[in-house]
Design a protein around this motif. Structure first.
Motif, PDB file in Angstrom:
ATOM      1  N   PHE A  91     -67.273 -11.694 118.060  1.00 33.59           N
ATOM      2  CA  PHE A  91     -67.206 -11.401 119.495  1.00 33.59           C
ATOM      3  C   PHE A  91     -66.034 -10.471 119.822  1.00 33.59           C
ATOM      4  O   PHE A  91     -66.173  -9.507 120.571  1.00 33.59           O
ATOM      5  N   THR A  92     -64.868 -10.750 119.244  1.00 35.23           N
ATOM      6  CA  THR A  92     -63.662  -9.980 119.573  1.00 35.23           C
ATOM      7  C   THR A  92     -63.434  -8.815 118.626  1.00 35.23           C
ATOM      8  O   THR A  92     -62.644  -7.911 118.940  1.00 35.23           O
ATOM      9  N   GLY A  93     -64.058  -8.843 117.462  1.00 37.32           N
ATOM     10  CA  GLY A  93     -63.837  -7.790 116.480  1.00 37.32           C
ATOM     11  C   GLY A  93     -62.693  -8.061 115.536  1.00 37.32           C
ATOM     12  O   GLY A  93     -62.522  -7.340 114.553  1.00 37.32           O
ATOM     13  N   GLY A  94     -61.893  -9.092 115.829  1.00 37.88           N
ATOM     14  CA  GLY A  94     -60.754  -9.401 114.957  1.00 37.88           C
ATOM     15  C   GLY A  94     -59.728  -8.290 114.973  1.00 37.88           C
ATOM     16  O   GLY A  94     -59.422  -7.717 116.023  1.00 37.88           O
ATOM     17  N   VAL A  95     -59.225  -7.959 113.820  1.00 38.36           N
ATOM     18  CA  VAL A  95     -58.241  -6.891 113.676  1.00 38.36           C
ATOM     19  C   VAL A  95     -58.954  -5.607 113.273  1.00 38.36           C
ATOM     20  O   VAL A  95     -59.634  -5.559 112.244  1.00 38.36           O
ATOM     21  N   GLU A  96     -58.826  -4.603 114.106  1.00 34.44           N
ATOM     22  CA  GLU A  96     -59.415  -3.290 113.819  1.00 34.44           C
ATOM     23  C   GLU A  96     -60.913  -3.373 113.543  1.00 34.44           C
ATOM     24  O   GLU A  96     -61.435  -2.731 112.625  1.00 34.44           O
ATOM     25  N   GLN A  97     -61.597  -4.236 114.300  1.00 34.80           N
ATOM     26  CA  GLN A  97     -63.058  -4.378 114.203  1.00 34.80           C
ATOM     27  C   GLN A  97     -63.532  -4.858 112.817  1.00 34.80           C
ATOM     28  O   GLN A  97     -64.691  -4.631 112.445  1.00 34.80           O
ATOM     29  N   ALA A 131     -76.582 -12.461 116.167  1.00 36.02           N
ATOM     30  CA  ALA A 131     -77.414 -11.380 116.701  1.00 36.02           C
ATOM     31  C   ALA A 131     -77.313 -11.316 118.219  1.00 36.02           C
ATOM     32  O   ALA A 131     -77.235 -10.225 118.801  1.00 36.02           O
ATOM     33  N   ILE A 132     -77.300 -12.474 118.871  1.00 35.46           N
ATOM     34  CA  ILE A 132     -77.169 -12.501 120.330  1.00 35.46           C
ATOM     35  C   ILE A 132     -75.835 -11.908 120.757  1.00 35.46           C
ATOM     36  O   ILE A 132     -75.752 -11.114 121.718  1.00 35.46           O
ATOM     37  N   ILE A 133     -74.757 -12.271 120.025  1.00 35.48           N
ATOM     38  CA  ILE A 133     -73.433 -11.748 120.368  1.00 35.48           C
ATOM     39  C   ILE A 133     -73.383 -10.236 120.192  1.00 35.48           C
ATOM     40  O   ILE A 133     -72.895  -9.495 121.061  1.00 35.48           O
ATOM     41  N   MET A 134     -73.914  -9.748 119.069  1.00 38.57           N
ATOM     42  CA  MET A 134     -73.772  -8.336 118.745  1.00 38.57           C
ATOM     43  C   MET A 134     -74.705  -7.443 119.561  1.00 38.57           C
ATOM     44  O   MET A 134     -74.348  -6.310 119.900  1.00 38.57           O
ATOM     45  N   PHE A 135     -75.882  -7.944 119.896  1.00 44.32           N
ATOM     46  CA  PHE A 135     -76.861  -7.113 120.613  1.00 44.32           C
ATOM     47  C   PHE A 135     -76.927  -7.412 122.103  1.00 44.32           C
ATOM     48  O   PHE A 135     -77.797  -6.897 122.793  1.00 44.32           O
ATOM     49  N   SER A 136     -76.019  -8.265 122.562  1.00 47.03           N
ATOM     50  CA  SER A 136     -76.026  -8.584 123.990  1.00 47.03           C
ATOM     51  C   SER A 136     -75.656  -7.350 124.819  1.00 47.03           C
ATOM     52  O   SER A 136     -74.652  -6.679 124.534  1.00 47.03           O
ATOM     53  N   PRO A 141     -64.857  -9.197 128.891  1.00 47.36           N
ATOM     54  CA  PRO A 141     -63.498  -8.913 128.420  1.00 47.36           C
ATOM     55  C   PRO A 141     -63.339  -9.302 126.956  1.00 47.36           C
ATOM     56  O   PRO A 141     -63.883 -10.315 126.515  1.00 47.36           O
ATOM     57  N   GLN A 142     -62.621  -8.491 126.204  1.00 47.17           N
ATOM     58  CA  GLN A 142     -62.345  -8.682 124.782  1.00 47.17           C
ATOM     59  C   GLN A 142     -63.610  -8.601 123.918  1.00 47.17           C
ATOM     60  O   GLN A 142     -63.577  -8.930 122.741  1.00 47.17           O
ATOM     61  N   TYR A 143     -64.725  -8.146 124.504  1.00 50.29           N
ATOM     62  CA  TYR A 143     -65.964  -8.033 123.740  1.00 50.29           C
ATOM     63  C   TYR A 143     -65.929  -6.770 122.898  1.00 50.29           C
ATOM     64  O   TYR A 143     -65.732  -5.670 123.418  1.00 50.29           O
ATOM     65  N   ALA A 144     -66.122  -6.925 121.600  1.00 51.49           N
ATOM     66  CA  ALA A 144     -66.082  -5.776 120.698  1.00 51.49           C
ATOM     67  C   ALA A 144     -67.422  -5.063 120.704  1.00 51.49           C
ATOM     68  O   ALA A 144     -68.480  -5.694 120.803  1.00 51.49           O
ATOM     69  N   THR A 145     -67.369  -3.767 120.602  1.00 53.94           N
ATOM     70  CA  THR A 145     -68.603  -2.983 120.540  1.00 53.94           C
ATOM     71  C   THR A 145     -68.744  -2.398 119.141  1.00 53.94           C
ATOM     72  O   THR A 145     -67.777  -1.951 118.533  1.00 53.94           O
ATOM     73  N   TYR A 146     -69.980  -2.421 118.653  1.00 54.22           N
ATOM     74  CA  TYR A 146     -70.277  -1.905 117.325  1.00 54.22           C
ATOM     75  C   TYR A 146     -71.436  -0.929 117.431  1.00 54.22           C
ATOM     76  O   TYR A 146     -72.282  -1.037 118.330  1.00 54.22           O
ATOM     77  N   SER A 147     -71.481  -0.013 116.497  1.00 57.30           N
ATOM     78  CA  SER A 147     -72.612   0.916 116.484  1.00 57.30           C
ATOM     79  C   SER A 147     -73.872   0.174 116.046  1.00 57.30           C
ATOM     80  O   SER A 147     -73.804  -0.845 115.351  1.00 57.30           O
ATOM     81  N   THR A 148     -74.998   0.694 116.447  1.00 57.44           N
ATOM     82  CA  THR A 148     -76.274   0.061 116.075  1.00 57.44           C
ATOM     83  C   THR A 148     -76.446   0.046 114.565  1.00 57.44           C
ATOM     84  O   THR A 148     -76.926  -0.952 113.982  1.00 57.44           O
ATOM     85  N   GLU A 149     -76.044   1.124 113.901  1.00 53.38           N
ATOM     86  CA  GLU A 149     -76.172   1.190 112.447  1.00 53.38           C
ATOM     87  C   GLU A 149     -75.343   0.086 111.785  1.00 53.38           C
ATOM     88  O   GLU A 149     -75.789  -0.573 110.818  1.00 53.38           O
ATOM     89  N   PHE A 150     -74.130  -0.113 112.290  1.00 48.05           N
ATOM     90  CA  PHE A 150     -73.268  -1.147 111.720  1.00 48.05           C
ATOM     91  C   PHE A 150     -73.880  -2.532 111.915  1.00 48.05           C
ATOM     92  O   PHE A 150     -73.901  -3.357 110.979  1.00 48.05           O
ATOM     93  N   LYS A 151     -74.400  -2.808 113.088  1.00 50.87           N
ATOM     94  CA  LYS A 151     -74.967  -4.115 113.389  1.00 50.87           C
ATOM     95  C   LYS A 151     -76.196  -4.391 112.514  1.00 50.87           C
ATOM     96  O   LYS A 151     -76.354  -5.506 111.970  1.00 50.87           O
ATOM     97  N   VAL A 152     -77.068  -3.405 112.374  1.00 54.32           N
ATOM     98  CA  VAL A 152     -78.274  -3.587 111.569  1.00 54.32           C
ATOM     99  C   VAL A 152     -77.916  -3.816 110.104  1.00 54.32           C
ATOM    100  O   VAL A 152     -78.441  -4.725 109.438  1.00 54.32           O
TER     101      VAL A 152
END
Length: 357
Positions: A91-97, A131-136, A141-152
């Motif tokens: 959810f937060t990405g931790g350190v440096e995603q 999957a719900i967390i990453m594709f929501s 606040p503090q929600y990390a964003t990832y590229s679709t390629e990374f998530k898949v």
């Protein structure tokens, strides 16, 4: 029949699992504590608190296992605290995603600790939440964003790790069950007579020692019968050893059907058999012995075209306070010798009064 072996300790599988859980608790506690210290120096307060709390939880799981011997509770604490920590890192990405990279430890730990079937069910739940967390689509606040390629790729990699972990656990279970069955087979061979499947001499001595210890506490009688087949050598000489083996096998079944559930029948050696009769006085043992003798006398062994009649002689001995096991057996052996000397096909000493069992 008496229970030959009373397992008072955990199985080898449970002991091995307890060691792994203990080790994982210590490693988890150490790693999260070190990462928490690093996060503290990086001024990431929320992550620091989360990691320190996780370290405390792993320490609690270790204490629950070591001090209170609660393997299932300790496993529950470890697995679901690990899931919650992974949810937070994703959810937060931790350190440096890099937080999502830690989820790959979840699959092997889950299937080992929870078992293959239950572990896969929990992994399905875990992956669904990830999957719900990453594709929501909701931004928080503090929600990390990832590229679709990374998530898949992350989810596909996790599925691959899950498959390999499940395959390994399945192979490990097959190997363990195979070794367990083989161990039980060898244990059974070590404790039973291969021809008659009755308890062997070593097993009978172990049972006698256990019964002696028990009756010394409960002040109960214990008797034994030492039985010998009359003129058994003549059967072997006349009909052959195959017939002799058949006789021993059939009479073993007659013996087992003639005694009570709590009694033990053992092949003492050759054509001699030992009956261990817990909570039985010499007078009561005499009634049981006479029943066994009568059943054998009426039993006919059919070998090829021959009908073979057999008789047995039985010596009785009751354990006294000042006797050891050897003296008990020797006394039964002397009484057996006396029964043979008196003409065979009889019980010695004989009981003249009727005893209800």
């Amino acid at each position: 029949m008496l229970t030959f072996i009373k397992n008072e300790s955990k199985s080898n599988g449970e002991l091995q699992q307890a060691r792994v859980i203990s080790l994982f608790s210590l490693v988890g506690m150490s790693v999260t504590f070190v990462m928490g210290v690093i996060s503290l120096f990086n001024s990431n307060n929320v992550l620091t608190i989360t990691l320190f709390v996780s370290s405390i939880i792993y320490c609690l799981a270790y204490i629950v296992l070591k001090k209170y011997n609660k393997l299932n509770l300790s496993s529950f604490i470890i697995i679901y605290s690990l899931y919650i920590l992974m949810f937070y890192l994703v959810f937060t990405g931790g350190v440096e995603q890099t937080g999502p990279l830690w989820i790959f430890i979840v699959a092997p730990v889950s299937v080992y600790v929870l078992g293959l079937s239950y572990g896969l069910v929990n992994l399905l739940f875990f992956l669904s939440i990830i999957a719900i967390i990453m594709f929501s689509p909701i931004e928080m606040p503090q929600y990390a964003t990832y590229s679709t390629e990374f998530k898949v790729r992350l989810i596909l990699s996790f599925l691959t790790t899950t498959f390999l972990s499940a395959l390994y656990e399945y192979s490990r279970m097959l190997s363990y069950n195979s070794a367990l069955k083989l161990g039980k087979k060898y244990q059974q061979l070590a404790l039973s007579d291969p021809l008659t499947t009755l308890a062997n001499r070593r097993n009978a001595l172990t049972i006698l020692q256990q019964e002696k210890s028990r009756i010394s506490r409960n002040n109960e009688p214990l008797s034994v019968l030492l039985c010998d087949l009359d003129h058994f050598k003549m059967v072997n000489d006349k009909y052959g050893h195959n017939c002799g083996d058949m006789v021993l096998t059939e009479l073993s079944q007659v013996f087992k059907q003639s005694v009570r559930q709590q009694d033990c029948v053992a092949r003492w050696g050759g054509e001699e058999f030992l009956f261990i009769l817990p909570q039985t006085s010499a007078e009561q043992a005499s009634v049981i012995a006479e029943k066994i003798r009568t059943n054998v006398h009426h039993h006919k062994v059919h070998f090829l075209k021959h009908e073979i009649s057999l008789t047995i002689s039985i010596g009785i001995s009751q354990l006294t306070d000042d006797q050891n096991i050897d003296e008990l057996i020797n006394n039964a052996d002397r009484n057996l010798y006396q029964a043979k000397k008196n003409g065979r096909n009889q019980v010695y000493p004989q009981q003249t009064t009727s005893i209800d069992l």
